[in-house]
Scaffold this motif. Structure first.
Motif, PDB file in Angstrom:
ATOM      1  N   LYS A 272       5.475  -4.146  16.296  1.00  0.00           N
ATOM      2  CA  LYS A 272       6.662  -3.438  15.798  1.00  0.00           C
ATOM      3  C   LYS A 272       6.923  -3.771  14.331  1.00  0.00           C
ATOM      4  CE  LYS A 272      11.414  -2.199  16.906  1.00  0.00           C
ATOM      5  NZ  LYS A 272      11.772  -2.077  15.482  1.00  0.00           N
ATOM      6  N   GLU A 273       6.718  -5.029  13.936  1.00  0.00           N
ATOM      7  CA  GLU A 273       6.937  -5.411  12.541  1.00  0.00           C
ATOM      8  C   GLU A 273       6.015  -4.625  11.620  1.00  0.00           C
ATOM      9  OE1 GLU A 273       6.259  -9.363   9.748  1.00  0.00           O
ATOM     10  OE2 GLU A 273       7.134  -9.637  11.752  1.00  0.00           O
ATOM     11  N   TRP A 274       4.761  -4.478  12.004  1.00  0.00           N
ATOM     12  CA  TRP A 274       3.814  -3.734  11.177  1.00  0.00           C
ATOM     13  C   TRP A 274       4.134  -2.243  11.187  1.00  0.00           C
ATOM     14  CZ3 TRP A 274      -1.092  -6.574  13.427  1.00  0.00           C
ATOM     15  CH2 TRP A 274      -1.144  -7.864  12.888  1.00  0.00           C
ATOM     16  N   PHE A 275       4.586  -1.738  12.326  1.00  0.00           N
ATOM     17  CA  PHE A 275       4.971  -0.325  12.415  1.00  0.00           C
ATOM     18  C   PHE A 275       6.167  -0.048  11.507  1.00  0.00           C
ATOM     19  CE2 PHE A 275       7.355   3.162  14.410  1.00  0.00           C
ATOM     20  CZ  PHE A 275       6.364   4.133  14.521  1.00  0.00           C
ATOM     21  N   ASP A 276       7.151  -0.935  11.564  1.00  0.00           N
ATOM     22  CA  ASP A 276       8.346  -0.759  10.730  1.00  0.00           C
ATOM     23  C   ASP A 276       8.017  -0.872   9.241  1.00  0.00           C
ATOM     24  OD1 ASP A 276       9.871  -0.395  12.985  1.00  0.00           O
ATOM     25  OD2 ASP A 276      10.641  -2.456  13.032  1.00  0.00           O
ATOM     26  N   ALA A 277       6.959  -1.630   8.919  1.00  0.00           N
ATOM     27  CA  ALA A 277       6.556  -1.784   7.516  1.00  0.00           C
ATOM     28  C   ALA A 277       5.889  -0.528   6.972  1.00  0.00           C
ATOM     29  CB  ALA A 277       5.623  -2.982   7.369  1.00  0.00           C
ATOM     30  N   GLY A 278       5.364   0.317   7.886  1.00  0.00           N
ATOM     31  CA  GLY A 278       4.764   1.562   7.417  1.00  0.00           C
ATOM     32  C   GLY A 278       3.435   1.943   8.026  1.00  0.00           C
ATOM     33  N   ALA A 279       2.822   1.080   8.840  1.00  0.00           N
ATOM     34  CA  ALA A 279       1.590   1.466   9.543  1.00  0.00           C
ATOM     35  C   ALA A 279       1.952   2.459  10.647  1.00  0.00           C
ATOM     36  CB  ALA A 279       0.913   0.239  10.138  1.00  0.00           C
ATOM     37  N   HIS A 280       1.132   3.471  10.842  1.00  0.00           N
ATOM     38  CA  HIS A 280       1.497   4.459  11.857  1.00  0.00           C
ATOM     39  C   HIS A 280       0.377   4.763  12.847  1.00  0.00           C
ATOM     40  CE1 HIS A 280      -0.511   8.049   9.832  1.00  0.00           C
ATOM     41  NE2 HIS A 280      -0.591   7.089   8.920  1.00  0.00           N
ATOM     42  N   ARG A 281      -0.816   4.192  12.608  1.00  0.00           N
ATOM     43  CA  ARG A 281      -1.894   4.297  13.590  1.00  0.00           C
ATOM     44  C   ARG A 281      -2.430   2.897  13.887  1.00  0.00           C
ATOM     45  NH1 ARG A 281      -4.329   7.804   9.692  1.00  0.00           N
ATOM     46  NH2 ARG A 281      -3.648   9.972   9.913  1.00  0.00           N
ATOM     47  N   TYR A 282      -2.949   2.736  15.119  1.00  0.00           N
ATOM     48  CA  TYR A 282      -3.546   1.448  15.478  1.00  0.00           C
ATOM     49  C   TYR A 282      -4.751   1.722  16.365  1.00  0.00           C
ATOM     50  CZ  TYR A 282      -3.467  -3.665  15.960  1.00  0.00           C
ATOM     51  OH  TYR A 282      -3.759  -5.011  15.871  1.00  0.00           O
ATOM     52  N   LEU A 283      -5.870   1.089  16.040  1.00  0.00           N
ATOM     53  CA  LEU A 283      -7.105   1.234  16.808  1.00  0.00           C
ATOM     54  C   LEU A 283      -7.428  -0.081  17.496  1.00  0.00           C
ATOM     55  CD1 LEU A 283      -9.634   2.881  17.580  1.00  0.00           C
ATOM     56  CD2 LEU A 283     -10.680   2.110  15.432  1.00  0.00           C
ATOM     57  N   LEU A 284      -7.431  -0.053  18.828  1.00  0.00           N
ATOM     58  CA  LEU A 284      -7.746  -1.244  19.633  1.00  0.00           C
ATOM     59  C   LEU A 284      -8.809  -0.867  20.668  1.00  0.00           C
ATOM     60  CD1 LEU A 284      -7.014  -4.239  20.303  1.00  0.00           C
ATOM     61  CD2 LEU A 284      -5.428  -3.319  22.004  1.00  0.00           C
ATOM     62  N   PRO A 285     -10.075  -1.107  20.377  1.00  0.00           N
ATOM     63  CA  PRO A 285     -11.131  -0.730  21.327  1.00  0.00           C
ATOM     64  C   PRO A 285     -10.976  -1.448  22.669  1.00  0.00           C
ATOM     65  CG  PRO A 285     -12.048  -1.203  19.160  1.00  0.00           C
ATOM     66  CD  PRO A 285     -10.624  -1.664  19.132  1.00  0.00           C
TER      67      PRO A 285
ATOM     68  N   ILE B 284       0.833  -1.203   0.000  1.00  0.00           N
ATOM     69  CA  ILE B 284       0.000   0.000   0.000  1.00  0.00           C
ATOM     70  C   ILE B 284       0.866   1.251   0.000  1.00  0.00           C
ATOM     71  CG2 ILE B 284      -1.636   1.351   1.383  1.00  0.00           C
ATOM     72  CD1 ILE B 284      -2.819  -1.410   2.264  1.00  0.00           C
ATOM     73  N   LYS B 285       1.937   1.219   0.767  1.00  0.00           N
ATOM     74  CA  LYS B 285       2.852   2.368   0.762  1.00  0.00           C
ATOM     75  C   LYS B 285       3.478   2.550  -0.620  1.00  0.00           C
ATOM     76  CE  LYS B 285       3.481   4.375   4.139  1.00  0.00           C
ATOM     77  NZ  LYS B 285       2.666   5.456   4.768  1.00  0.00           N
ATOM     78  N   LYS B 286       3.776   1.444  -1.268  1.00  0.00           N
ATOM     79  CA  LYS B 286       4.413   1.526  -2.587  1.00  0.00           C
ATOM     80  C   LYS B 286       3.441   2.057  -3.643  1.00  0.00           C
ATOM     81  CE  LYS B 286       6.979  -1.247  -5.974  1.00  0.00           C
ATOM     82  NZ  LYS B 286       7.540  -2.592  -6.285  1.00  0.00           N
ATOM     83  N   LEU B 287       2.217   1.522  -3.684  1.00  0.00           N
ATOM     84  CA  LEU B 287       1.275   1.927  -4.732  1.00  0.00           C
ATOM     85  C   LEU B 287       0.838   3.372  -4.583  1.00  0.00           C
ATOM     86  CD1 LEU B 287      -2.025   2.159  -3.922  1.00  0.00           C
ATOM     87  CD2 LEU B 287      -1.740  -0.294  -3.586  1.00  0.00           C
ATOM     88  N   SER B 288       0.949   3.904  -3.349  1.00  0.00           N
ATOM     89  CA  SER B 288       0.544   5.291  -3.113  1.00  0.00           C
ATOM     90  C   SER B 288       1.734   6.230  -3.009  1.00  0.00           C
ATOM     91  CB  SER B 288      -0.285   5.382  -1.828  1.00  0.00           C
ATOM     92  OG  SER B 288       0.506   5.113  -0.682  1.00  0.00           O
ATOM     93  N   ASP B 289       2.912   5.743  -3.355  1.00  0.00           N
ATOM     94  CA  ASP B 289       4.120   6.556  -3.261  1.00  0.00           C
ATOM     95  C   ASP B 289       4.275   7.126  -1.850  1.00  0.00           C
ATOM     96  OD1 ASP B 289       6.468   7.699  -4.193  1.00  0.00           O
ATOM     97  OD2 ASP B 289       5.484   9.531  -4.876  1.00  0.00           O
ATOM     98  N   ASN B 290       3.928   6.291  -0.866  1.00  0.00           N
ATOM     99  CA  ASN B 290       4.042   6.637   0.554  1.00  0.00           C
ATOM    100  C   ASN B 290       3.074   7.747   0.977  1.00  0.00           C
ATOM    101  OD1 ASN B 290       5.330   5.914   3.018  1.00  0.00           O
ATOM    102  ND2 ASN B 290       6.471   7.827   2.984  1.00  0.00           N
ATOM    103  N   LYS B 291       2.039   7.998   0.189  1.00  0.00           N
ATOM    104  CA  LYS B 291       1.141   9.113   0.482  1.00  0.00           C
ATOM    105  C   LYS B 291      -0.097   8.709   1.271  1.00  0.00           C
ATOM    106  CE  LYS B 291       2.640  11.853  -3.477  1.00  0.00           C
ATOM    107  NZ  LYS B 291       2.279  12.444  -4.792  1.00  0.00           N
ATOM    108  N   LEU B 292      -0.448   7.423   1.273  1.00  0.00           N
ATOM    109  CA  LEU B 292      -1.599   6.977   2.050  1.00  0.00           C
ATOM    110  C   LEU B 292      -1.181   6.674   3.486  1.00  0.00           C
ATOM    111  CD1 LEU B 292      -3.847   4.461   0.046  1.00  0.00           C
ATOM    112  CD2 LEU B 292      -4.529   6.652   1.049  1.00  0.00           C
ATOM    113  N   GLY B 293      -1.852   7.288   4.451  1.00  0.00           N
ATOM    114  CA  GLY B 293      -1.655   6.902   5.837  1.00  0.00           C
ATOM    115  C   GLY B 293      -2.331   5.565   6.093  1.00  0.00           C
ATOM    116  N   ILE B 294      -1.789   4.762   7.001  1.00  0.00           N
ATOM    117  CA  ILE B 294      -2.337   3.427   7.249  1.00  0.00           C
ATOM    118  C   ILE B 294      -2.622   3.239   8.734  1.00  0.00           C
ATOM    119  CG2 ILE B 294      -1.959   0.935   7.100  1.00  0.00           C
ATOM    120  CD1 ILE B 294      -0.161   1.423   4.717  1.00  0.00           C
ATOM    121  N   THR B 295      -3.901   2.986   9.029  1.00  0.00           N
ATOM    122  CA  THR B 295      -4.342   2.599  10.374  1.00  0.00           C
ATOM    123  C   THR B 295      -4.663   1.117  10.363  1.00  0.00           C
ATOM    124  OG1 THR B 295      -5.331   4.778  10.743  1.00  0.00           O
ATOM    125  CG2 THR B 295      -6.051   2.995  12.189  1.00  0.00           C
ATOM    126  N   LEU B 296      -4.230   0.395  11.380  1.00  0.00           N
ATOM    127  CA  LEU B 296      -4.572  -1.015  11.538  1.00  0.00           C
ATOM    128  C   LEU B 296      -5.536  -1.176  12.713  1.00  0.00           C
ATOM    129  CD1 LEU B 296      -1.056  -2.703  11.120  1.00  0.00           C
ATOM    130  CD2 LEU B 296      -2.784  -2.261   9.359  1.00  0.00           C
TER     131      LEU B 296
END
Length: 377
Positions: A168-181, A145-157
């Motif tokens: 940490k693996e997902w954060f290092d891959a490029g996800a920067h938000r996480y929602l855990l109710p 997703i980061k590649k197809l958007s040229d790093n322009k799409l923010g990613i929440t998991l």
């Protein structure tokens, strides 16, 4: 200011366990800027003119600290497979539902739509799965997703409880938000919402939330409003929990029952849908007053009750909306609750509808922006 006649209706809220020791004038409470539990309880029980004052004040605070701005998070729901058995959930492990899996290409196609529609960010949400294969798949998807958007799409998991290493693996891959109710900040109530099978622990949930913050994510959580066994004291404590944990973003909405879940048996003991809806608006408004610079999502469950539900959430202080961009044929099977809205629409239709409704309220959609929480430093 909200002028809708629907939003003005008073609400009979959940049972109150406390006697108010602070009986200050409601206007004084609103403008004090220092909200303790008694003040929050007063606001949760606001009716009539006081209710309208609460909504108006929250709108003013949102405009001062955030602006009249709304950011989109394109929501991709995949898969509806979960190893948890929560008593309220329509995709719980033991329920009979049409299970589905999106292919990687279907997920990336949805992400491409979000990018080309200038959403700014997407949310990848799924049932709770903890396997090496799932971890690896999410890592690959985030990188793609980061590649197809040229790093322009923010990613929440929003993928539930995982190990610190996985986060940490997902954060290092490029996800920067996480929602855990957190679902509820009351451990005793949390226990009533889940089976005692070793897979549902309030302590584990809280530890995961804190692990996400330590990893570096913009960390989000949320609660359900109007649950069986819930009191207004519980909801006041939820607000104070968000403050204590210094949460960066919150998504919370009215509890909507699902007829094939255990909690459905208690449907006669909870407020009406309209009362839960108005109580959710109060929670949004109070959170905006309490944590002025936080990101607050107007939950889709608001729209399940009221056709203008998400827009009214924005008018009460929210600044995030998550349009569903899951391929239409799968949406009805990701049924966390009944009467889920927009299941018969494609992403293009949702975009046009939201654009029109938000323009009526006078708010601006911030296309092409991540919309990071100002509370996140």
């Amino acid at each position: 200011m909200c002028t809708s006649s629907e939003i003005r209706k008073p609400c009979r809220v959940l049972k109150v366990l406390s006697n108010f020791t602070d009986m200050k004038n409601f206007d004084d409470i609103l403008h004090s800027g220092n909200y303790d539990k008694n003040s929050i309880l007063r606001m949760l029980n606001a009716e009539g003119g006081d209710f309208q004052k609460l909504i108006s004040k929250a709108s003013d605070v949102r405009e001062k600290y955030i602006g009249k701005k709304v950011w989109f998070r394109g929501l991709v729901e995949f898969p509806n497979i979960c190893n948890k058995d929560c008593f309220y959930c329509g995709i719980r492990r033991s329920i009979s539902v049409n299970r589905y899996k999106l292919t990687d290409e279907e997920i990336l196609s949805a992400a491409r739509f979000a990018y080309e529609s200038h959403y700014g960010s997407i949310v990848l949400q799924a049932g709770e799965i903890q396997t090496p294969a799932f971890t690896e798949r999410i890592t690959g998807l985030v990188r793609s997703i980061k590649k197809l958007s040229d790093n322009k799409l923010g990613i929440t998991l929003s993928l539930g409880e995982q190990s610190g290493e996985t986060y940490k693996e997902w954060f290092d891959a490029g996800a920067h938000r996480y929602l855990l109710p957190i679902e509820t900040s009351n451990p005793a109530l949390y226990k009533k919402l889940h089976p005692d099978d070793g897979k549902h622990s309030f302590t584990t949930r809280l530890d995961c939330l804190r692990s996400l913050k330590q990893t570096g994510y913009q960390t989000g959580t949320g609660v359900m409003i109007g649950l069986p066994f819930q009191t207004t004291e519980d909801l006041a404590d939820d607000i104070l929990f968000f403050l204590k944990e210094d949460i960066h973003m919150v998504g919370m909405g009215p509890y909507i029952e699902h007829r094939h879940t255990p909690l459905y048996n208690y449907r006669q003991e909870i407020p009406t849908l309209r009362e839960r809806f108005l109580l959710a608006l109060k929670m949004i408004a109070i959170l905006r007053l309490t944590m002025k610079d936080i990101n607050i999502a107007a939950a889709t469950s608001l729209q399940a009750i009221d056709p203008m539900g998400r827009e009214k959430g924005v008018m009460a202080g929210a600044n995030i909306i998550m349009p569903n961009i899951t391929p239409g044929k799968f949406r009805n099977d990701y049924s966390l609750y009944e009467n889920k809205p927009c299941v018969d629409e494609e992403p293009e239709e949702c975009l046009g509808c939201l654009d029109a409704k938000l323009s009526i309220t006078g708010h601006e959609i911030m296309y092409g922006e991540w919309g990071n929480s100002k509370r996140f430093r």
